[in-house]
Design an enzyme around this catalytic site. Structure first.
Site, short mmCIF file in Angstrom:
data_model
loop_
_atom_site.label_atom_id
_atom_site.label_comp_id
_atom_site.label_asym_id
_atom_site.label_seq_id
_atom_site.Cartn_x
_atom_site.Cartn_y
_atom_site.Cartn_z
N ASP A 102 0.84 -1.10 -0.10
CA ASP A 102 0.08 -0.01 -0.14
C ASP A 102 0.69 1.22 0.07
O ASP A 102 1.48 1.53 1.12
CB ASP A 102 -0.87 -0.06 1.46
N ARG A 110 4.55 2.55 2.81
CA ARG A 110 5.20 1.50 3.59
C ARG A 110 6.59 1.84 3.27
O ARG A 110 7.44 1.20 4.11
CB ARG A 110 4.69 0.13 2.99
N ARG A 175 -6.78 11.23 2.24
CA ARG A 175 -6.45 10.07 1.26
C ARG A 175 -7.37 10.18 -0.23
O ARG A 175 -7.18 9.63 -1.17
CB ARG A 175 -6.68 8.46 1.63
N LYS A 205 -9.39 1.87 -5.25
CA LYS A 205 -10.01 1.57 -3.99
C LYS A 205 -10.69 2.49 -3.70
O LYS A 205 -10.54 3.71 -3.82
CB LYS A 205 -9.23 0.88 -3.06
N HIS A 206 -11.71 2.42 -2.87
CA HIS A 206 -12.41 1.23 -2.26
C HIS A 206 -13.74 1.17 -2.89
O HIS A 206 -14.67 1.83 -2.37
CB HIS A 206 -12.38 1.07 -0.77
N HIS A 218 -11.97 -1.86 9.34
CA HIS A 218 -10.61 -2.45 10.24
C HIS A 218 -11.10 -3.17 11.49
O HIS A 218 -10.78 -4.12 11.91
CB HIS A 218 -9.57 -1.62 10.42
N ASP A 286 -10.66 -6.36 -0.01
CA ASP A 286 -9.63 -5.71 1.06
C ASP A 286 -9.49 -6.88 1.99
O ASP A 286 -9.85 -7.98 1.59
CB ASP A 286 -10.32 -4.68 1.63
#
Length: 363
Positions: A102, A110, A175, A205-206, A218, A286
């Site tokens: 990601d 990352r 984002r 996404k998403h 999450h 996801d």
């Protein structure tokens, strides 16, 4: 002569049966994107053995280690990461293992500066203040850095619309590229072009839209029924021929499917995304271990529903709960058993396999 022909027929029959068996296993393995612990992947490592034995199609890499916070999970430095991805590719039969991260920019990157990477890529909400030339430069630099360490699949860009100021996971983290679908699609197209210029695949996404949500998938169940807007589908329609893949969210939307969250919904993926919007590429879930799914569905039902819904790549990150890591063997065997019992049609596996092979041909 007759005996020879009979023996030849038996041998060919056994070889055919064996190939058929291998093909199903290989096709299932290709549908998996798995997370694993380790900054190396020597031939004797579990991840390498899984890639070889089960023909795993994709892996996902993380820097944060949920088991031991003092150690990295997969990413420690540039040289280490380049060596890791090289080793992972060497384990794969086709040399086209999808190696994903990601890497959006902002909070979600990352490849951080503390590991020797640039690490300062702007979040989407800041990108919209730049001119076209600057945006192209930023994402070209990002793509070049990913490619330099052997990452060929970026689970980005985000095309969620910034329509809910109470949203913590999209709006709160900056984002989204904005509220207007055409503008969002335009920024996303620049991102995709820059990645393609460096041989990196992408994922919108998403789907079908996380920008209107209040909760975080999450952590648990998120219902967007009352706040979701049809305009959230527009970036996907505009980018359907450019997108390499589409990631589906775990949001629940009664207006699309009154029974299942998007990632497990045939109505959302097959009927809406594929039939109505005309998208025919790879669809990826996801992370199926996220709370919105794991708190309500067991592994067997999750896999069965996800495949029936029309997903091609099934993402099991083994990242969110160290107590609930799932082995590749268990995933392959569970899906194979579902095919054998008739609960999953082999035709769904075949279609997914073909789409994944078409995606890999782009590399």
């Amino acid at each position: 002569m007759m005996i020879k022909k009979v023996l030849l027929g038996i041998c060919l029959g056994l070889a055919y049966a064996s190939a058929q068996e291998l093909t199903l296993e290989k096709k299932i393995g290709q549908m998996l994107m798995v997370g694993f612990h380790g900054t190396q992947a020597p031939e004797e490592s579990q991840i390498c053995r899984d890639i070889q034995q089960y023909h795993v199609g994709a892996v996902i890499l993380f820097d944060y280690n949920p088991v031991d916070k003092q150690k990295p999970k997969n990413i420690a430095s540039k040289a280490q990461l380049a060596k890791l991805t090289q080793s992972l590719q060497a384990c794969s039969a086709d040399g086209k293992l999808l190696i994903a991260v990601d890497q959006e920019g902002g909070n979600v990157q990352r490849l951080k500066s503390r590991y020797g990477f640039y690490g300062q890529f702007p979040k989407a909400s800041d990108v919209r203040n730049m001119d076209q030339r600057e945006i192209t430069e930023v994402y070209t630099k990002m793509g070049r850095e990913l490619r330099s360490v052997g990452i060929n699949y970026d689970l980005a860009p985000v095309v969620d619309l910034d329509i809910n100021s109470q949203n913590h996971v999209i709006h709160g983290l900056g984002r989204s590229f904005g509220k207007e679908p055409r503008m969002v699609a335009q920024y996303a197209a620049t991102f995709i072009d820059a990645m393609h210029g460096n041989g990196v695949l992408t994922s919108l996404k998403h789907f079908p839209g996380h920008g209107s949500s209040v909760g975080d998938t999450h952590k648990g169940f998120v219902d967007v029924t009352n706040l979701w807007k049809e305009a959230e589908l527009e970036p996907y329609r505009l980018l359907k021929d450019k997108a390499d893949s589409v990631m589906v969210a775990h949001v629940f939307n009664k207006r699309i499917d009154e029974n299942y969250p998007a990632s497990l919904s045939y109505k959302t993926i097959t009927k809406l995304l594929r039939w109505k919007l005309g998208y025919h590429g790879v669809v990826i879930t996801d992370d199926l271990q996220m709370g919105a799914i794991s708190q309500k569905y067991g592994l067997k039902d999750t896999l069965k529903l996800a495949i029936h819904a029309g997903n091609d790549l099934l993402l099991i990150g083994n990242q969110l709960d160290p107590q609930k890591t799932v082995s590749t063997q268990k995933l392959v065997e569970t899906i194979a058993a579902l095919v054998e019992s008739g609960e999953v049609k082999e035709e769904h596996i075949d279609k997914a396999y073909k789409r994944i092979q078409a995606l890999k041909k782009k590399l």
